[in-house]
Scaffold this active site. Structure first.
Site, short mmCIF file in Angstrom:
data_model
loop_
_atom_site.label_atom_id
_atom_site.label_comp_id
_atom_site.label_asym_id
_atom_site.label_seq_id
_atom_site.Cartn_x
_atom_site.Cartn_y
_atom_site.Cartn_z
NE ARG A 214 -3.99 1.91 2.30
CZ ARG A 214 -4.12 2.68 3.38
NH1 ARG A 214 -3.39 2.45 4.46
NH2 ARG A 214 -4.96 3.68 3.38
CG HIS B 74 -1.26 5.14 -0.74
ND1 HIS B 74 -2.03 5.69 0.26
CD2 HIS B 74 -2.04 4.19 -1.32
CE1 HIS B 74 -3.21 5.09 0.29
NE2 HIS B 74 -3.24 4.17 -0.65
CG ASP B 75 6.57 6.75 -3.17
OD1 ASP B 75 6.55 7.98 -3.00
OD2 ASP B 75 7.57 6.15 -3.60
CG ASP C 253 8.88 11.03 -5.31
OD1 ASP C 253 8.01 10.36 -4.69
OD2 ASP C 253 8.83 12.28 -5.40
CB SER D 162 7.34 12.09 -2.08
OG SER D 162 6.35 11.40 -2.82
CG ASN E 112 -0.75 8.41 2.43
OD1 ASN E 112 -1.31 7.47 1.87
ND2 ASN E 112 -0.02 9.30 1.76
N PRO F 128 -6.56 7.39 -5.76
CG PRO F 128 -6.14 5.35 -6.82
CD PRO F 128 -5.48 6.62 -6.41
CB THR G 173 -4.70 -11.05 -2.41
OG1 THR G 173 -4.62 -12.34 -1.80
CG2 THR G 173 -3.27 -10.59 -2.68
CG ASP H 266 -8.09 -12.44 0.40
OD1 ASP H 266 -7.56 -12.76 1.48
OD2 ASP H 266 -7.54 -12.64 -0.70
#
Length: 320
Positions: free
Chosen positions: A63, A67-68, A75, A77, A95, A162, A193, A245
């Site tokens: 995750r 997200h990075d 990078d 960040s 986050n 998203p 998963t 799941d």
């Protein structure tokens, strides 16, 4: 065509297609062969050690990497801490629940002891994710390397991620803006998963869904009832939620099988069944773990090759 050739073509394609404002540089499979040959094994050891103590590490790293990459490219960040008046990405609303940053810190410390100032935090995160997936029973792959670490990290930019409430057109737009296809969307969603979700990410489906239904009618009734018992209306339990799941520490294709049964958590998961193309891919991956793994690896390499940084940090939490 050999895998190295395919990768070469993919990297060239990425150079042409990515609408990223930062410079895009070619990554290389043998980037550290001369400068830090033990980097990958050292990072792998740090991931293994962390996983023996905490089974949630693979989901957390996957995750974190996603997200990075979706903000300013891959990078690192997302690893930067907030400083002064600047609130960094890691403190942005989506986050707040990211964790296991210590795994990257430990890997960086070990790599710095071997090769000071050589291996970027962005590469360490990409390699750690590959190891975490493989150690959870998933596929392994050669990670192209040579990413640089970014110097800018803004919490406000996490709005670009998203959301779990997204419909298929919102998902398509979010992925296409980063040069990722609908197949990449379905394959990368399979990362669900692994892991756990807090109630807040799916309560929209089990309470006050719309003016006609209290519960999203696409959820299997018994599954909806089990979610409602864990996440009652006006839930006050801070860490309440559900696993993504039924085999949440094993990397497999169970996510897609459950999705077809109406047992997925997020609106964005269910959205994959709302177009003919994406539903066909869900069915394909549900029926073949091998097909899922092949697609996942291809899409992970593609996503993790969105570059954007400028330097190699000495400490992953602060710029140089």
């Amino acid at each position: 065509m050999g895998s190295a050739n395919i990768l070469g073509v993919l990297v060239l394609t990425l150079l042409v297609m990515f609408p990223v404002s930062s410079p895009v540089y070619a990554l290389s499979l043998n980037y550290y062969d001369q400068t830090c040959p033990k980097a990958e094994s050292t990072i792998s050891d740090a991931v293994k050690k962390a996983m023996t103590n905490d089974k949630t590490v693979p989901a957390a790293l996957l995750r974190m990497h996603f997200h990075d990459c979706f903000i300013r490219g891959c990078d690192a960040s997302v690893l930067l801490k907030s400083v002064g008046k600047n609130t960094a990405e890691k403190d942005g609303p989506p986050n707040i629940s990211l964790h296991a940053f210590y795994v990257i810190d430990n890997a960086k410390k070990a790599v710095e002891a071997l090769c000071p100032g050589v291996v970027s935090c962005a590469d360490i995160l990409a390699l750690a994710v590959r190891d975490a997936v493989a150690l959870s029973g998933g596929p392994t792959w050669n990670v192209p390397k040579g990413r640089k670490d970014g110097r800018i990290s803004k919490a406000t930019e996490t709005r670009q991620l998203p959301a779990p409430t997204f419909n298929i057109s919102q998902l398509q737009q979010s992925f296409s803006q980063r040069g990722l296809s609908m197949e990449d969307l379905v394959a990368l969603s399979g990362g669900h998963t692994l892991g756990f979700s807090h109630c807040s990410s799916f309560e929209n489906r089990i309470h006050n869904f719309n003016s006609t239904h209290d519960v999203d009618p696409s959820i299997h009734p018994s599954f909806a009832a089990s979610l409602q018992s864990v996440c009652p209306f006006h839930n006050k339990v801070k860490n309440a939620g559900a696993t993504m799941d039924s085999s949440s520490t094993t990397f497999d294709n169970t996510y897609y099988k459950l999705l077809l049964q109406g047992r997925s958590l997020f609106s964005s998961d269910q959205a994959l069944l709302t177009t003919t193309k994406t539903k066909a891919l869900v069915s394909k991956f549900a029926s073949s773990k091998d097909e899922f793994e092949k697609a996942f690896v291809k899409s992970m390499i593609k996503m993790s090759s969105i570059t954007g940084g400028q330097e190699v940090r000495l400490d992953c939490r602060v710029v140089r």
